[in-house]
Design a protein around this motif. Structure first.
Motif, PDB file in Angstrom:
ATOM      1  N   ARG A 209     -40.597 -60.954 -28.743  1.00  0.00           N
ATOM      2  CA  ARG A 209     -40.826 -59.595 -28.271  1.00  0.00           C
ATOM      3  C   ARG A 209     -40.582 -59.402 -26.774  1.00  0.00           C
ATOM      4  O   ARG A 209     -40.095 -58.357 -26.350  1.00  0.00           O
ATOM      5  CB  ARG A 209     -42.263 -59.179 -28.613  1.00  0.00           C
ATOM      6  N   SER A 213     -36.454 -54.593 -26.049  1.00  0.00           N
ATOM      7  CA  SER A 213     -37.007 -53.279 -25.773  1.00  0.00           C
ATOM      8  C   SER A 213     -37.930 -52.897 -26.924  1.00  0.00           C
ATOM      9  O   SER A 213     -37.882 -53.493 -28.006  1.00  0.00           O
ATOM     10  CB  SER A 213     -35.876 -52.246 -25.641  1.00  0.00           C
ATOM     11  N   ALA A 214     -38.774 -51.874 -26.686  1.00  0.00           N
ATOM     12  CA  ALA A 214     -39.709 -51.448 -27.731  1.00  0.00           C
ATOM     13  C   ALA A 214     -38.957 -50.984 -28.969  1.00  0.00           C
ATOM     14  O   ALA A 214     -39.361 -51.269 -30.100  1.00  0.00           O
ATOM     15  CB  ALA A 214     -40.609 -50.338 -27.201  1.00  0.00           C
ATOM     16  N   THR A 215     -37.858 -50.288 -28.761  1.00  0.00           N
ATOM     17  CA  THR A 215     -37.076 -49.782 -29.897  1.00  0.00           C
ATOM     18  C   THR A 215     -36.488 -50.920 -30.714  1.00  0.00           C
ATOM     19  O   THR A 215     -36.552 -50.924 -31.948  1.00  0.00           O
ATOM     20  CB  THR A 215     -35.952 -48.866 -29.405  1.00  0.00           C
ATOM     21  N   ASP A 216     -35.916 -51.909 -30.018  1.00  0.00           N
ATOM     22  CA  ASP A 216     -35.329 -53.051 -30.718  1.00  0.00           C
ATOM     23  C   ASP A 216     -36.400 -53.849 -31.458  1.00  0.00           C
ATOM     24  O   ASP A 216     -36.173 -54.329 -32.579  1.00  0.00           O
ATOM     25  CB  ASP A 216     -34.604 -53.966 -29.728  1.00  0.00           C
ATOM     26  N   HIS A 217     -37.561 -53.986 -30.826  1.00  0.00           N
ATOM     27  CA  HIS A 217     -38.642 -54.728 -31.468  1.00  0.00           C
ATOM     28  C   HIS A 217     -39.083 -54.041 -32.744  1.00  0.00           C
ATOM     29  O   HIS A 217     -39.271 -54.683 -33.775  1.00  0.00           O
ATOM     30  CB  HIS A 217     -39.831 -54.872 -30.520  1.00  0.00           C
ATOM     31  N   ARG A 218     -39.253 -52.719 -32.693  1.00  0.00           N
ATOM     32  CA  ARG A 218     -39.676 -51.987 -33.894  1.00  0.00           C
ATOM     33  C   ARG A 218     -38.635 -52.110 -34.995  1.00  0.00           C
ATOM     34  O   ARG A 218     -38.976 -52.237 -36.182  1.00  0.00           O
ATOM     35  CB  ARG A 218     -39.913 -50.518 -33.544  1.00  0.00           C
ATOM     36  N   GLN A 219     -37.375 -52.066 -34.616  1.00  0.00           N
ATOM     37  CA  GLN A 219     -36.313 -52.178 -35.616  1.00  0.00           C
ATOM     38  C   GLN A 219     -36.331 -53.546 -36.295  1.00  0.00           C
ATOM     39  O   GLN A 219     -36.239 -53.645 -37.523  1.00  0.00           O
ATOM     40  CB  GLN A 219     -34.952 -51.929 -34.966  1.00  0.00           C
ATOM     41  N   THR A 222     -39.333 -53.831 -38.577  1.00  0.00           N
ATOM     42  CA  THR A 222     -39.097 -53.112 -39.828  1.00  0.00           C
ATOM     43  C   THR A 222     -38.217 -53.928 -40.761  1.00  0.00           C
ATOM     44  O   THR A 222     -38.459 -54.008 -41.968  1.00  0.00           O
ATOM     45  CB  THR A 222     -38.451 -51.746 -39.547  1.00  0.00           C
TER      46      THR A 222
END
Length: 237
Positions: A209, A213-219, A222
């Motif tokens: 993590r 980035s936060a977006t990449d981590h969430r992706q 998921t």
């Protein structure tokens, strides 16, 4: 429109999604069986911690096998090996572990010895499961590693230095936390079964993590959750 019926494992009255979720909670987080029971109860799912234990024992290794097959061939060619002591009912065992350069667990093996034969057994298991030899092997200064490597992988570069093996040593920490939460392992069989599953689940959800980035981590999270559901619901139980 009617809802699609839930998938069920044979001879189990709870839907496969619930069983898979309980197993995931147990191996993914430092939770006791009773913790998982309480979390399920909060969602209106009434099961006993004994049932959760049976699910973890029956399905954990099946899920881990699928995860191992899925990840085969995707690890780095630099392997780090280390061992830690585990006390079970007053008897000392050694938990041998191999990780790659990125910290992903390649394999774990509980043994009663810390010698060349034990190192050979771990390396043979690694070579069989990974289907390839590493470019570099990193260990501490235990001579058993050098002797076993010379016999099985004479052409592989071997770096024997305690300071180079921090990644393998740090990989023991999550298991130490679980060992304390479980108030020690109850048997050698239980320990081996648990670490075999725990390492594979940890690999799936190791997203590095701090480098994302936060977006990449969430992706990626998921995608990992979707992969878990796909694997869990495809198991023939």
């Amino acid at each position: 429109m009617t809802e699609a019926p839930h998938a069920h494992f044979r001879r189990h009255r709870f839907p496969a999604e619930i069983i898979a979720h309980a197993v995931w909670l147990y191996y993914r987080f430092p939770l006791s069986l009773r913790d998982v029971e309480d979390l399920l109860a909060e969602r209106g799912i009434t099961v006993t911690f004994q049932t959760v234990a049976e699910w973890a024992a029956k399905f954990g290794l099946k899920f881990a096998h699928q995860l191992r097959r899925r990840s085969r061939g995707h690890f780095a060619d630099k392997w780090q090996l280390d061992e830690m002591v585990v006390t079970i009912k007053g008897k000392k065992y050694w938990l041998w572990r191999a990780v790659d350069a990125n910290g992903y667990v390649l394999d774990t093996l509980l043994q009663s010895r810390r010698n060349k034969a034990a190192a050979l057994r771990l390396m043979r298991k690694l070579l069989k499961n990974q289907g390839t030899t590493p470019r570099v092997l990193v260990t501490d200064k235990l001579r058993s590693y050098s002797a076993a490597k010379a016999e099985l992988m004479p052409g592989v570069e071997h770096r024997s230095h305690k300071g180079l093996n921090n990644r393998a040593e740090n990989s023991h920490l999550p298991l130490r936390r679980r060992e304390r939460r479980m108030m020690c392992f109850k048997s050698a069989r239980q320990c081996q079964r648990f670490v075999s599953v725990h390492g594979q689940v940890a690999n799936l959800f190791q997203l590095h993590r701090k480098h994302l980035s936060a977006t990449d981590h969430r992706q990626l999270r998921t995608q990992a959750i979707a992969a878990w559901r796909e694997i869990a619901l495809s198991v023939d139980a």
